[in-house]
Design a protein around this motif. Structure first.
Motif, mmCIF file in Angstrom:
data_model
loop_
_atom_site.group_PDB
_atom_site.id
_atom_site.type_symbol
_atom_site.label_atom_id
_atom_site.label_comp_id
_atom_site.label_asym_id
_atom_site.label_seq_id
_atom_site.Cartn_x
_atom_site.Cartn_y
_atom_site.Cartn_z
ATOM 1 N N ALA A 43 0.815 -1.222 0.000
ATOM 2 C CA ALA A 43 0.000 0.000 0.000
ATOM 3 C C ALA A 43 0.847 1.271 0.000
ATOM 4 C CB ALA A 43 -0.931 0.001 1.205
ATOM 5 N N ALA A 44 2.045 1.196 0.580
ATOM 6 C CA ALA A 44 2.870 2.397 0.780
ATOM 7 C C ALA A 44 3.194 3.097 -0.529
ATOM 8 C CB ALA A 44 4.153 2.018 1.525
ATOM 9 N N HIS A 45 3.587 2.341 -1.546
ATOM 10 C CA HIS A 45 3.944 2.941 -2.845
ATOM 11 C C HIS A 45 2.745 3.671 -3.445
ATOM 12 C CE1 HIS A 45 5.671 3.371 -6.860
ATOM 13 N NE2 HIS A 45 4.584 2.836 -7.354
ATOM 14 N N LEU A 46 1.552 3.076 -3.335
ATOM 15 C CA LEU A 46 0.356 3.685 -3.914
ATOM 16 C C LEU A 46 -0.004 4.981 -3.197
ATOM 17 C CD1 LEU A 46 -1.911 0.556 -4.502
ATOM 18 C CD2 LEU A 46 -0.446 1.729 -6.145
ATOM 19 N N ARG A 47 0.106 4.972 -1.882
ATOM 20 C CA ARG A 47 -0.212 6.192 -1.124
ATOM 21 C C ARG A 47 0.716 7.340 -1.531
ATOM 22 N NH1 ARG A 47 -0.818 2.647 3.590
ATOM 23 N NH2 ARG A 47 -3.035 2.227 3.853
ATOM 24 N N LYS A 48 1.980 7.011 -1.733
ATOM 25 C CA LYS A 48 2.956 8.028 -2.138
ATOM 26 C C LYS A 48 2.669 8.501 -3.570
ATOM 27 C CE LYS A 48 7.962 8.647 -2.647
ATOM 28 N NZ LYS A 48 9.266 7.956 -2.627
ATOM 29 N N LEU A 49 2.390 7.551 -4.467
ATOM 30 C CA LEU A 49 2.170 7.858 -5.876
ATOM 31 C C LEU A 49 0.964 8.774 -6.080
ATOM 32 C CD1 LEU A 49 3.224 7.141 -8.759
ATOM 33 C CD2 LEU A 49 1.582 5.250 -8.751
ATOM 34 N N PHE A 50 -0.096 8.518 -5.303
ATOM 35 C CA PHE A 50 -1.340 9.271 -5.493
ATOM 36 C C PHE A 50 -1.620 10.248 -4.347
ATOM 37 C CE2 PHE A 50 -2.137 5.164 -7.796
ATOM 38 C CZ PHE A 50 -2.010 5.711 -9.079
ATOM 39 N N ASN A 51 -0.564 10.641 -3.674
ATOM 40 C CA ASN A 51 -0.674 11.534 -2.521
ATOM 41 C C ASN A 51 -1.358 12.853 -2.881
ATOM 42 O OD1 ASN A 51 -0.008 12.508 0.192
ATOM 43 N ND2 ASN A 51 1.465 13.824 -0.836
ATOM 44 N N SER A 52 -1.120 13.348 -4.099
ATOM 45 C CA SER A 52 -1.669 14.657 -4.483
ATOM 46 C C SER A 52 -3.191 14.646 -4.613
ATOM 47 C CB SER A 52 -1.054 15.105 -5.818
ATOM 48 O OG SER A 52 -1.405 14.212 -6.859
ATOM 49 N N TYR A 53 -3.786 13.450 -4.655
ATOM 50 C CA TYR A 53 -5.248 13.366 -4.777
ATOM 51 C C TYR A 53 -5.951 13.387 -3.422
ATOM 52 C CZ TYR A 53 -4.726 12.551 -9.752
ATOM 53 O OH TYR A 53 -4.428 12.705 -11.090
ATOM 54 N N GLY A 54 -5.168 13.436 -2.343
ATOM 55 C CA GLY A 54 -5.751 13.549 -1.002
ATOM 56 C C GLY A 54 -6.729 12.430 -0.702
ATOM 57 N N ASP A 55 -7.917 12.809 -0.188
ATOM 58 C CA ASP A 55 -8.876 11.781 0.228
ATOM 59 C C ASP A 55 -9.665 11.188 -0.943
ATOM 60 O OD1 ASP A 55 -10.551 13.847 -0.399
ATOM 61 O OD2 ASP A 55 -11.396 14.099 1.610
ATOM 62 N N LYS A 56 -9.307 11.559 -2.174
ATOM 63 C CA LYS A 56 -9.957 10.922 -3.333
ATOM 64 C C LYS A 56 -9.370 9.534 -3.597
ATOM 65 C CE LYS A 56 -11.972 12.995 -6.579
ATOM 66 N NZ LYS A 56 -12.361 13.658 -7.842
ATOM 67 N N PRO A 205 5.099 1.718 -20.329
ATOM 68 C CA PRO A 205 5.836 2.078 -19.113
ATOM 69 C C PRO A 205 5.126 1.616 -17.845
ATOM 70 C CG PRO A 205 4.835 4.019 -20.132
ATOM 71 C CD PRO A 205 4.658 2.894 -21.095
ATOM 72 N N ALA A 206 5.922 1.435 -16.799
ATOM 73 C CA ALA A 206 5.391 0.953 -15.517
ATOM 74 C C ALA A 206 5.373 2.080 -14.485
ATOM 75 C CB ALA A 206 6.241 -0.204 -15.003
ATOM 76 N N ILE A 207 4.309 2.128 -13.692
ATOM 77 C CA ILE A 207 4.298 3.054 -12.545
ATOM 78 C C ILE A 207 4.041 2.305 -11.245
ATOM 79 C CG2 ILE A 207 3.724 5.176 -13.802
ATOM 80 C CD1 ILE A 207 0.779 4.729 -12.980
ATOM 81 N N HIS A 208 3.951 0.959 -11.321
ATOM 82 C CA HIS A 208 3.817 0.201 -10.078
ATOM 83 C C HIS A 208 5.187 0.061 -9.425
ATOM 84 C CE1 HIS A 208 4.977 -2.832 -12.989
ATOM 85 N NE2 HIS A 208 5.098 -3.760 -12.062
ATOM 86 N N ASP A 209 5.229 -0.516 -8.251
ATOM 87 C CA ASP A 209 6.458 -0.603 -7.460
ATOM 88 C C ASP A 209 7.332 -1.732 -7.995
ATOM 89 O OD1 ASP A 209 8.301 -0.157 -5.503
ATOM 90 O OD2 ASP A 209 7.186 -1.164 -3.903
ATOM 91 N N VAL A 210 8.409 -1.373 -8.677
ATOM 92 C CA VAL A 210 9.308 -2.394 -9.228
ATOM 93 C C VAL A 210 10.739 -1.873 -9.150
ATOM 94 C CG1 VAL A 210 8.893 -1.568 -11.589
ATOM 95 C CG2 VAL A 210 9.801 -3.856 -11.247
ATOM 96 N N ASP A 211 11.642 -2.721 -8.647
ATOM 97 C CA ASP A 211 13.007 -2.264 -8.373
ATOM 98 C C ASP A 211 14.005 -2.611 -9.476
ATOM 99 O OD1 ASP A 211 12.718 -4.947 -7.851
ATOM 100 O OD2 ASP A 211 13.684 -4.917 -5.888
ATOM 101 N N VAL A 212 13.886 -3.798 -10.056
ATOM 102 C CA VAL A 212 14.808 -4.238 -11.107
ATOM 103 C C VAL A 212 13.991 -4.852 -12.239
ATOM 104 C CG1 VAL A 212 16.808 -4.627 -9.601
ATOM 105 C CG2 VAL A 212 15.126 -6.466 -9.929
#
Length: 342
Positions: A43-56, A205-212
């Motif tokens: 969940a952490a990556h998603l919260r950071k990624l969409f932080n600008s949308y606030g409670d939406k 392109p990917a925007i999900h949490d991926v390291d390598v």
């Protein structure tokens, strides 16, 4: 169903490759989103990624999507559901490793929507052309009327000895069939209607949490290995292929499937067209000459595509202007460069 242009949408498996783009596109079109993930760490990556949308945007934990009642709380107070959660890999030994979560995850969310989704107006399920494809010996255009019975039969007959693609394709076919059967059986008492989207290979392109790159999802990892790393020989580059859609176009399809009342009860193939691996290799090499040139004798006009998918229904109902192989390749390479993978 009236057109849905706002409201809250539940997106299952929200940390997945396709699902993160679905979430992003919904938010950009004015929807609020509740995403489900299996653990707090996801969940952490998603919260950071969409932080600008606030409670939406909010994330809820559903540890095991196959359990009855898994989505009971998650469906409360949402106007629509986008069910994307389903395993996609070719590493399963037993077919049920794929079939059980695919089928039970799908029926679980539908049962929860039936019981507790009192405000739900539409459910959109991400299926696949894996549930459409047929074994053919002559070139053929497949449509939404086609169903992949062959993979189900292979898995029934061979069990764990069935091919890896057959296990995956059977899981998608059985899951989609279970969804339609549930809907047909219960539609007179449901507050919502059903739409199923059937994409082929999904690239971009990917925007999900991926390291390598090795941890990319199945389709994006294959793209990286074949286009960037030159894994395939010249013969395979010119003869191995399928159909594709850019992940961002597929995400748009998920949004349009909510906005358009007339797609109720429809199964829709979302395909930008057929390709051979050399088509992507050539596009990548034109953009970056350091990348493999591949099979330089390849002539795309002479490529034989045994299976292609009709876009007639998609054009009529959704009308997406699909990104080209060149556009998808350019944006994917830029993503890889930004990550330090090139």
């Amino acid at each position: 169903m009236p057109a849905l242009t706002s409201g809250k949408v539940l997106v299952t498996g929200a940390n997945g490759y396709i699902a993160v783009w679905v979430v992003k596109t919904l938010l950009e079109h004015g929807f609020s989103v509740r995403g489900t993930v299996r653990s707090e760490s996801k969940a952490a990556h998603l919260r950071k990624l969409f932080n600008s949308y606030g409670d939406k945007f909010e994330v809820v934990i559903v540890e095991d999507i196959t359990k009855d009642g898994a989505f009971d709380e998650a469906v409360k107070g949402v106007d629509a559901i986008e069910h994307t959660a389903s395993p996609f890999h070719f590493k399963a030994i037993e077919p049920d490793e794929l079939i059980v979560p695919a089928v039970h995850g799908t029926t679980s969310v539908l049962k929860s929507a039936q019981k507790y989704g009192t405000s739900v107006k539409r459910v959109v399920i991400t299926s696949s052309t894996a549930a459409v494809i047929l074994p053919v010996t002559e070139p053929r255009v497949l449509t939404e009327a086609d169903w992949n019975e062959a993979s189900i039969q292979e898995v029934k007959e061979k069990g764990r000895d069935a091919s890896a693609p057959a296990k995956y394709r059977a899981s998608k076919t059985l899951a989609e069939r279970a969804a339609w059967e549930f809907y047909e059986k219960n539609k007179d008492t449901l507050s919502w209607d059903l739409v199923v989207l059937n994409p082929p290979f999904v690239f971009g392109p990917a925007i999900h949490d991926v390291d390598v790159p090795e941890n990319l999802n199945e389709s994006a990892r294959e793209w990286y290995l074949n286009v960037v790393k030159g894994k395939l020989d010249n013969d395979a580059l010119a003869t191995v292929g399928a159909s594709h859609v850019d992940v961002r176009d597929l995400a748009l399809a998920h949004t349009l499937a909510l906005q358009k009342p007339e797609v109720a009860g429809e199964r829709i193939i979302i395909s930008a067209g057929a390709w051979k691996w050399q088509d992507f290799v050539s596009a990548a090499h034109r953009l970056d000459s350091r990348l493999p040139a591949g099979n330089t004798s390849y002539d795309p006009t002479k490529a034989v595509h045994l299976v292609q998918y009709s876009s007639d229904k998609e054009r009529r109902l959704l009308g997406i202007k699909f990104r080209s192989i060149e556009e998808t390749t350019k944006d994917t390479l830029e993503d890889f460069k930004a990550r330090g993978w090139l």
